[in-house]
Design a protein around this motif. Sequence first.
Motif, PDB file in Angstrom:
ATOM      1  N   GLU A 485       0.837  -1.198   0.000  1.00  0.00           N
ATOM      2  CA  GLU A 485       0.000   0.000   0.000  1.00  0.00           C
ATOM      3  C   GLU A 485       0.873   1.250   0.000  1.00  0.00           C
ATOM      4  O   GLU A 485       1.732   1.422   0.865  1.00  0.00           O
ATOM      5  CB  GLU A 485      -0.920   0.013   1.219  1.00  0.00           C
ATOM      6  CG  GLU A 485      -1.980  -1.068   1.197  1.00  0.00           C
ATOM      7  CD  GLU A 485      -2.946  -0.945   2.370  1.00  0.00           C
ATOM      8  OE1 GLU A 485      -2.735  -0.054   3.225  1.00  0.00           O
ATOM      9  OE2 GLU A 485      -3.912  -1.725   2.439  1.00  0.00           O
ATOM     10  N   ALA A 486       0.658   2.116  -0.940  1.00  0.00           N
ATOM     11  CA  ALA A 486       1.441   3.341  -1.043  1.00  0.00           C
ATOM     12  C   ALA A 486       0.670   4.540  -0.502  1.00  0.00           C
ATOM     13  O   ALA A 486       1.188   5.317   0.294  1.00  0.00           O
ATOM     14  CB  ALA A 486       1.850   3.597  -2.495  1.00  0.00           C
ATOM     15  N   VAL A 487      -0.585   4.718  -0.948  1.00  0.00           N
ATOM     16  CA  VAL A 487      -1.379   5.890  -0.578  1.00  0.00           C
ATOM     17  C   VAL A 487      -2.769   5.434  -0.173  1.00  0.00           C
ATOM     18  O   VAL A 487      -3.384   4.600  -0.859  1.00  0.00           O
ATOM     19  CB  VAL A 487      -1.472   6.898  -1.751  1.00  0.00           C
ATOM     20  CG1 VAL A 487      -2.257   8.135  -1.324  1.00  0.00           C
ATOM     21  CG2 VAL A 487      -0.082   7.293  -2.234  1.00  0.00           C
ATOM     22  N   VAL A 488      -3.272   5.989   0.942  1.00  0.00           N
ATOM     23  CA  VAL A 488      -4.628   5.684   1.408  1.00  0.00           C
ATOM     24  C   VAL A 488      -5.331   6.999   1.683  1.00  0.00           C
ATOM     25  O   VAL A 488      -4.772   7.905   2.328  1.00  0.00           O
ATOM     26  CB  VAL A 488      -4.591   4.833   2.697  1.00  0.00           C
ATOM     27  CG1 VAL A 488      -6.007   4.612   3.230  1.00  0.00           C
ATOM     28  CG2 VAL A 488      -3.891   3.506   2.457  1.00  0.00           C
ATOM     29  N   LEU A 494      -4.121   2.968  -2.998  1.00  0.00           N
ATOM     30  CA  LEU A 494      -3.288   2.803  -4.187  1.00  0.00           C
ATOM     31  C   LEU A 494      -2.055   2.016  -3.777  1.00  0.00           C
ATOM     32  O   LEU A 494      -1.354   2.400  -2.837  1.00  0.00           O
ATOM     33  CB  LEU A 494      -2.841   4.157  -4.752  1.00  0.00           C
ATOM     34  CG  LEU A 494      -3.855   4.979  -5.548  1.00  0.00           C
ATOM     35  CD1 LEU A 494      -3.198   6.286  -5.999  1.00  0.00           C
ATOM     36  CD2 LEU A 494      -4.358   4.207  -6.758  1.00  0.00           C
ATOM     37  N   THR A 495      -1.788   0.902  -4.476  1.00  0.00           N
ATOM     38  CA  THR A 495      -0.523   0.208  -4.245  1.00  0.00           C
ATOM     39  C   THR A 495       0.579   0.987  -4.951  1.00  0.00           C
ATOM     40  O   THR A 495       0.332   1.919  -5.727  1.00  0.00           O
ATOM     41  CB  THR A 495      -0.580  -1.214  -4.801  1.00  0.00           C
ATOM     42  OG1 THR A 495      -0.719  -1.149  -6.228  1.00  0.00           O
ATOM     43  CG2 THR A 495      -1.746  -1.999  -4.196  1.00  0.00           C
ATOM     44  N   TYR A 496       1.804   0.576  -4.687  1.00  0.00           N
ATOM     45  CA  TYR A 496       2.918   1.250  -5.360  1.00  0.00           C
ATOM     46  C   TYR A 496       2.822   1.085  -6.875  1.00  0.00           C
ATOM     47  O   TYR A 496       3.119   2.018  -7.631  1.00  0.00           O
ATOM     48  CB  TYR A 496       4.253   0.713  -4.832  1.00  0.00           C
ATOM     49  CG  TYR A 496       4.710   1.442  -3.573  1.00  0.00           C
ATOM     50  CD1 TYR A 496       5.541   2.538  -3.653  1.00  0.00           C
ATOM     51  CD2 TYR A 496       4.283   1.024  -2.313  1.00  0.00           C
ATOM     52  CE1 TYR A 496       5.948   3.225  -2.508  1.00  0.00           C
ATOM     53  CE2 TYR A 496       4.677   1.686  -1.160  1.00  0.00           C
ATOM     54  CZ  TYR A 496       5.512   2.786  -1.266  1.00  0.00           C
ATOM     55  OH  TYR A 496       5.904   3.458  -0.140  1.00  0.00           O
ATOM     56  N   SER A 528      -6.402  14.269  -1.598  1.00  0.00           N
ATOM     57  CA  SER A 528      -6.901  13.059  -2.247  1.00  0.00           C
ATOM     58  C   SER A 528      -5.715  12.226  -2.702  1.00  0.00           C
ATOM     59  O   SER A 528      -4.560  12.664  -2.624  1.00  0.00           O
ATOM     60  CB  SER A 528      -7.765  13.420  -3.469  1.00  0.00           C
ATOM     61  OG  SER A 528      -6.973  14.098  -4.442  1.00  0.00           O
ATOM     62  N   ARG A 529      -5.998  11.023  -3.210  1.00  0.00           N
ATOM     63  CA  ARG A 529      -4.942  10.208  -3.799  1.00  0.00           C
ATOM     64  C   ARG A 529      -4.391  10.886  -5.043  1.00  0.00           C
ATOM     65  O   ARG A 529      -3.193  10.822  -5.330  1.00  0.00           O
ATOM     66  CB  ARG A 529      -5.492   8.833  -4.161  1.00  0.00           C
ATOM     67  CG  ARG A 529      -5.989   8.013  -2.976  1.00  0.00           C
ATOM     68  CD  ARG A 529      -6.510   6.652  -3.427  1.00  0.00           C
ATOM     69  NE  ARG A 529      -7.489   6.785  -4.502  1.00  0.00           N
ATOM     70  CZ  ARG A 529      -7.907   5.795  -5.262  1.00  0.00           C
ATOM     71  NH1 ARG A 529      -7.432   4.570  -5.066  1.00  0.00           N
ATOM     72  NH2 ARG A 529      -8.815   5.976  -6.208  1.00  0.00           N
ATOM     73  N   GLU A 530      -5.284  11.557  -5.802  1.00  0.00           N
ATOM     74  CA  GLU A 530      -4.866  12.206  -7.042  1.00  0.00           C
ATOM     75  C   GLU A 530      -3.852  13.322  -6.790  1.00  0.00           C
ATOM     76  O   GLU A 530      -3.038  13.641  -7.665  1.00  0.00           O
ATOM     77  CB  GLU A 530      -6.092  12.769  -7.764  1.00  0.00           C
ATOM     78  CG  GLU A 530      -6.977  11.722  -8.428  1.00  0.00           C
ATOM     79  CD  GLU A 530      -7.698  10.829  -7.430  1.00  0.00           C
ATOM     80  OE1 GLU A 530      -7.970  11.299  -6.294  1.00  0.00           O
ATOM     81  OE2 GLU A 530      -7.945   9.651  -7.760  1.00  0.00           O
ATOM     82  N   MET A 531      -3.918  13.913  -5.627  1.00  0.00           N
ATOM     83  CA  MET A 531      -2.947  14.955  -5.284  1.00  0.00           C
ATOM     84  C   MET A 531      -1.529  14.385  -5.331  1.00  0.00           C
ATOM     85  O   MET A 531      -0.612  15.011  -5.881  1.00  0.00           O
ATOM     86  CB  MET A 531      -3.259  15.487  -3.883  1.00  0.00           C
ATOM     87  CG  MET A 531      -2.307  16.514  -3.339  1.00  0.00           C
ATOM     88  SD  MET A 531      -2.787  17.058  -1.659  1.00  0.00           S
ATOM     89  CE  MET A 531      -2.346  15.591  -0.703  1.00  0.00           C
ATOM     90  N   LEU A 675       1.400   6.083   2.944  1.00  0.00           N
ATOM     91  CA  LEU A 675       1.034   7.469   3.211  1.00  0.00           C
ATOM     92  C   LEU A 675      -0.480   7.544   3.365  1.00  0.00           C
ATOM     93  O   LEU A 675      -1.221   7.306   2.412  1.00  0.00           O
ATOM     94  CB  LEU A 675       1.497   8.366   2.057  1.00  0.00           C
ATOM     95  CG  LEU A 675       1.199   9.854   2.197  1.00  0.00           C
ATOM     96  CD1 LEU A 675       2.044  10.471   3.302  1.00  0.00           C
ATOM     97  CD2 LEU A 675       1.441  10.581   0.877  1.00  0.00           C
ATOM     98  N   VAL A 676      -0.940   7.860   4.565  1.00  0.00           N
ATOM     99  CA  VAL A 676      -2.369   7.999   4.843  1.00  0.00           C
ATOM    100  C   VAL A 676      -2.691   9.490   4.862  1.00  0.00           C
ATOM    101  O   VAL A 676      -2.151  10.240   5.689  1.00  0.00           O
ATOM    102  CB  VAL A 676      -2.751   7.347   6.183  1.00  0.00           C
ATOM    103  CG1 VAL A 676      -4.245   7.510   6.445  1.00  0.00           C
ATOM    104  CG2 VAL A 676      -2.359   5.873   6.182  1.00  0.00           C
TER     105      VAL A 676
END
Length: 943
Positions: A485-488, A494-496, A528-531, A675-676
């Motif tokens: 998991e990279a981003v939550v 989102l995984t790496y 957001s994740r998109e950021m 990264l949460v």
Amino acid sequence: MKNVADIYPLSPVQLGMLFHTLAEESAEGSGVYVNQYTCQLVGPLNLALFRQAWEQTVASHPVLRTAFLWEGLDEPLQVVREAVELPWNLLDWRGSELQAEKLEDFLSCDRTRGFDLAQAPVLRLTVVLLRDDVCQLVWSSHHLLFDGWSLPLIWQDMLSFYKGLSQEKAPDLVVRRPYRDFIAWRQGQDTEAEAAKRERFWRSQLSGWGEPTPLPAAYSTGAKRVQAYQQQSKRITPEVTQRLTKTAQQYRLTLNTLVQGAWALLLSHFGGFGGGSSGGKGVMYGSVVSGRPPELSGVENMVGLFINTLPVCVEIQPEMAAVAWLKERQQQLLALRDHEATALTDIQKWSDLPAGGPLFESIVVFENYPAAVDLDLDFSVENVRYIEQSNYPLALLVVPGESLELILLYDTARFSSAVVTQLLAHVELLLSAFLERPIARLCELPRLTEAEQRLLKAPRQVDYPRELTIHELIEQQVERTPSAEAVVFEGEVLTYRELDEKANALAGELRSRGISAGDRVALCLSRSREMIVCMFAVLKVGGTYIPLDPDYPASRLVYCLEDTAPVLVCTERSVKLPSTTFPVLFVDDPLLNRDFAGDQNRLGQPSDLAYIIYTSGSTGRPKGVMVSHRNLVHSTWARTDFYPEPVGRFLLLSSIAFDSSVAGVFWSLCTGGTLVISPQRIEQDLQELASLIEREKITHTLGVPTLYGLLLESANVRQLATLTTVVVAGEACSRRLAQQHYSKLPGATLYNEYGPTEATVWCSGYRIPAELPRGPVSIGRAIANTQMLLLDDDLQPVPTGAIGEIYVAGDGVSQGYLNQPERTESAFIPCPSSLSPYTKLYKTGDLGRYQPDGRLEWLGRSDRQVKIRGYRIELGEIEDALRGHGSVQEAVVIARSTGLATGLKTGLETDLVVDNESLVSALLALPAAQADELLATVEGGGG
């Protein structure tokens, strides 16, 4: 009157001592003005005759039978009793273990007992039997009775009585005039003409001196008052002492002048101000003078309190030769002798310093006392110690002899023993400098000891991938842990691999729009994740991202866009951008699916800019700090060197427009952590924030101490149980917060970070221990490949305990400010080769000082910049925004401990001054729209 031999008034010095003694009585164990003489008597000693000799000595000296009365009197009086009973205590420690430890405890307790000044005698004697032929004498008395010059005179008389008793004959005594003769002489000197002459002299000496001289490392250490004063000593070797004496004679100086010159120079290294006529740096300290008027016959053999403490105002002229400057000091000290009878209270009234405060807080005492007379007794006197305690927090006692002895008596509530050790080393250093380089200019004399010079050594070098860009590091992590998991964000993961794929797709779109290496792309995105995807994509194409918070006021967004002139603005359809001519890309458009993976050309170099982030500006213009990939790679890699705990799940609390976000984003993604991202404004709901930490099993977080303190107070400990690493930064960390943290989360480590945006987020860190050392919470030591220097206004290093401005050099120092060459030139200066292997220094504007172990303390700002909830705010920027309103003619903003105070002058000639942390009340004079906009500007000022 019964048992009264004489009554007379107190001298001015006695009045001052009495005042300070009574003022300190409420402080338990202060022991102010309690003097203690102690020695070992080795050999056959007749204790009965020894006690009898002391009784005869007290009977022969009126001052030793004197009491002090003040209650119900217009003026205090000293009353000499006809007869008194000698306080005598005999202790037998023969055969007892740990005699040395017991003796130190006894001496400490004895000093803090104090005296009943109204009951004579104001002294006591204790004899401790250590062995059959060794005993310890402890002779304590109040300083009101006599000075250090009198001590050997009393001792000589006592030994004469003892010898006479031993040989059964009359003692051979020196005829001594009584102390009341001095009081009478002094009263005869108080004519109007003499008083006017003294006033003119002291007013001229003190003209232009408006503030006391700061002392080194003076802060509340929490020491118990029961051991308020301690002392340390240093002996100059006989060889060096002899050379100092010869050098002084060569230039017709005295040892006293050399020592006082060294003390004045040392104080100047810790601060000072423009005093006198030259405009140079000035210091003020107290010099204790003998106070024995030569015109009074027999004064040298009188017993009593004659000394006086006088202010010495010294101008430090850096370009002046040391020996010439010392000769001026000697002439100044000689001039004081003609006015040494002046009461310090009168001098205080004639000065420009604030009433009620001290003229000075340190004194120098040169103990040039009469030599002891050898009476050829059966016992010897060894291991002599004399502690002469005043109400001043720092006193340098100088004892001449074959080996010059320097003794520092200090208040343990103000100074640590390590700081005092450093001070003594500095006095020795400067005395050696006078010896070795007497004709050198003052500015050329050494300021740092060898230990302090080691603090300036080349920074610790650690290898890091300096030839890689930050996105290449993330791409390497994608290869290592593609499924991790990279981003939550709000439950979406989102995984790496997914992060990389989405970033590649967006990077392809950016390339199709002409974005290439070196181009600037503004990111105005909500959390957001998109950021994160967008940041990664811009870096992949070699671009420079400019983080902007959608909640910023429209005027600030417009300014940042116009200042950076981005090739593209990436945003979302839900974000309301101000009208702009720059091209816009909506990253939430579902049609964005281009692939970037096929482009094998390397885009971007380590020297290229990774991002431009805005901080507040002192001229009203925010400053765009330009940070390169190498800066960012260094800053991120240094975290893996400094922090032992690998990132598990990092909670990102700050906006991407605040530079602490850089730490969390890249520390996590370059090391395989998760990264949460917290929802917008979650810090306004502490219960929700605690629930998020529990739900997401957060291990790492970074935020301002204020927010973390509120979280600790409101959260259930169970909700924070997963935390292993808590980092606070952005404002001072209090001892209370550290104690609060370890009381609730003993298993989590608390760190304090320091660093300006211009040094790529951080430049020092400190692992705060559960058992806090005394003093403020440190900001630690410089991180790898970084150097932090404390310099004065002349870019000279300051010694341990002195306050200096913090300068930063190293691989994290950024490229400067966008479109502000003058501001860049003034803040990013060439580094003298003697100070650092780096070529550039960043002038932070922060004040700090070294602790003796090399750790740094942060002491606030040197300019008008303030921090509110971790945001760096230039007061000039607020003033500039206020002046831009049509109803405001002039604005002044100042910082107060409870927030900001804003003074507005409107077109109606109405003055408004308010004090409110949120500034809402201060902005009531403005229309609502402008008030909201300005408030948002203040709260979103950047890192």
